[in-house]
Design an enzyme around this catalytic site. Structure first.
Site, PDB file in Angstrom:
ATOM      1  CE  LYS A 165      -4.073  -2.064   0.496  1.00 51.64           C
ATOM      2  NZ  LYS A 165      -5.228  -1.901  -0.417  1.00 51.64           N
ATOM      3  CG  ASP A 240      -9.660  -2.650  -6.589  1.00 52.84           C
ATOM      4  OD1 ASP A 240     -10.808  -3.099  -6.672  1.00 52.84           O
ATOM      5  OD2 ASP A 240      -8.995  -2.720  -5.535  1.00 52.84           O
ATOM      6  CE  LYS A 264     -10.088  -5.875  -4.167  1.00 52.90           C
ATOM      7  NZ  LYS A 264      -9.811  -4.605  -3.459  1.00 52.90           N
TER       8      LYS A 264
END
Length: 372
Positions: A165, A240, A264
């Site tokens: 991150k 994402d 996801k």
């Protein structure tokens, strides 16, 4: 034929083994919603709504999803008869977005479908693997030694890809240090929308460090500025949060907004839409991988099935249960074995749900029955 007889919701809280820190804050526990769906014959399947307690990742939250589930989606579902889980998106089409709430229900129906068929979920969706190579996400740490310790530990555990991150002020120097220490490590970074288009020159410095990708550097709802950024960077951009639907993926590919897509299940509304996005990426030779949302073992089991599809060639965020949890809600727990995760061959998700432990974790519980 599957006829939906009851839906039960469990809002639970699981304590993380260590705080998980991103550009948007630190998380010490994980609220999530587990969903059990039972058919008219008494068969049941499990899913997970992976919304967070706060709207930092998308606009959905645990409390908001709880409301959408009980007030809109579940009443639409009770008593419905299905031939196949792929019918669910059409049934929920009158409810805009709320993908994570929809996905939790659809996951449970996929598991139920597998239970009835007596087949593993990964086989039912056309998976081609029996073992998954795995990656891991590392939140923001206080010191370089903390990063070194975690990377060394995860490498020894068999993780083949590290996601770091980053945020402004905690990026270029960090990656330079990590790449110097680990010159051949498969390494990527995740910005969680922490930068703007005016940061192009700054982000271009990442091109010097042979990264697999930079994930979601710009706004969560953007594909246009990402196309401009990708045109000015050698490092592949991975989208994402920007990819909520198949059409989002199609438009991003057409615009050249990315070279990689992270799927996801919760973010895109469930398995059916995730498979469509997988097939689209395969058709256009866009790399794709399965991301994680700090799921319990139930959500993780569904991720494992998805990642068994042929075009998921990048190790996903499918960590061992012990990576995050003191104890998981499935038996056996997900483990790393010989550098990978073995897919289960039991029916549906292939794991037993630990009902007794779920009861201990439960903050709120609701059950909805179809009146015959």
């Amino acid at each position: 034929m599957i006829t939906i007889q009851s839906v039960e919701l469990y809002r639970i809280s699981m304590e993380l083994k260590a705080p998980f820190v991103t550009a948007n804050g630190a998380y010490v526990d994980r609220e999530t919603i587990l969903i059990e769906i039972t058919d008219s014959e008494g068969n049941s399947g499990w899913g997970e709504c992976v919304a967070f307690a706060t709207p930092w990742y998308t606009e959905e939250t645990v409390q908001g999803a709880w409301h959408i589930l009980q007030s809109f989606l579940i009443p639409t579902l009770l008593g419905v008869s299905l031939q196949h889980p792929k019918e669910i998106p059409a049934i929920f089409s009158n409810v805009k977005r709320n993908q994570m709430a929809k996905a939790g229900l659809e996951m449970a129906i996929w598991d139920l479908y597998g239970q009835i068929a007596g087949q593993p979920l990964h086989q039912l969706i056309g998976g081609v693997r029996e073992e998954l190579k795995v990656g891991v996400a590392i939140g923001l740490q206080s010191t370089l030694d903390d990063y070194y310790r975690l990377i060394d530990q995860y490498t020894a555990d068999g993780y083949e890809r590290m996601k770091i991150k980053i945020k402004p002020g905690h990026d270029i120097t960090l990656i330079e240090d990590l790449r110097s220490r680990y010159p051949k490590l498969p390494l990527m970074v995740d910005a969680n929308s922490a930068y703007g288009l005016n940061d192009i020159t700054h982000l271009q410095q990442l091109d010097d460090y042979n990264l697999m990708m930079i994930e979601q550097p710009l706004a969560a709802d953007d594909i246009i500025d990402h196309a401009k950024l990708q045109a000015n960077m050698k490092t592949p951009i991975c989208l994402d949060e920007s990819i909520i639907t198949y059409d989002d993926a199609r438009k991003a590919i057409e615009l050249g907004s990315c070279q990689v897509i992270n799927v996801k299940l919760g973010r895109v509304g469930g398995m059916t839409e995730a498979i469509r996005i997988h097939d689209l990426c395969k058709e256009h030779d866009i790399a794709i991988w399965c991301g994680g949302m700090l799921e319990s073992g139930i959500g993780r089991a569904h991720n494992m099935a998805l990642a068994s599809l042929s075009h998921f060639t990048i190790p996903g965020d499918i960590s061992a249960s012990a990576r995050y949890w003191h104890k998981d809600v499935i038996l056996p727990e997900v483990k790393i074995e010989q550098g990978g995760v073995l897919l289960p061959f039991g029916a549906g998700i292939g794991f037993e749900v630990n009902r007794e432990y779920i009861e201990q974790l439960t903050l709120e519980r609701l059950k909805f029955n179809h009146s015959r």
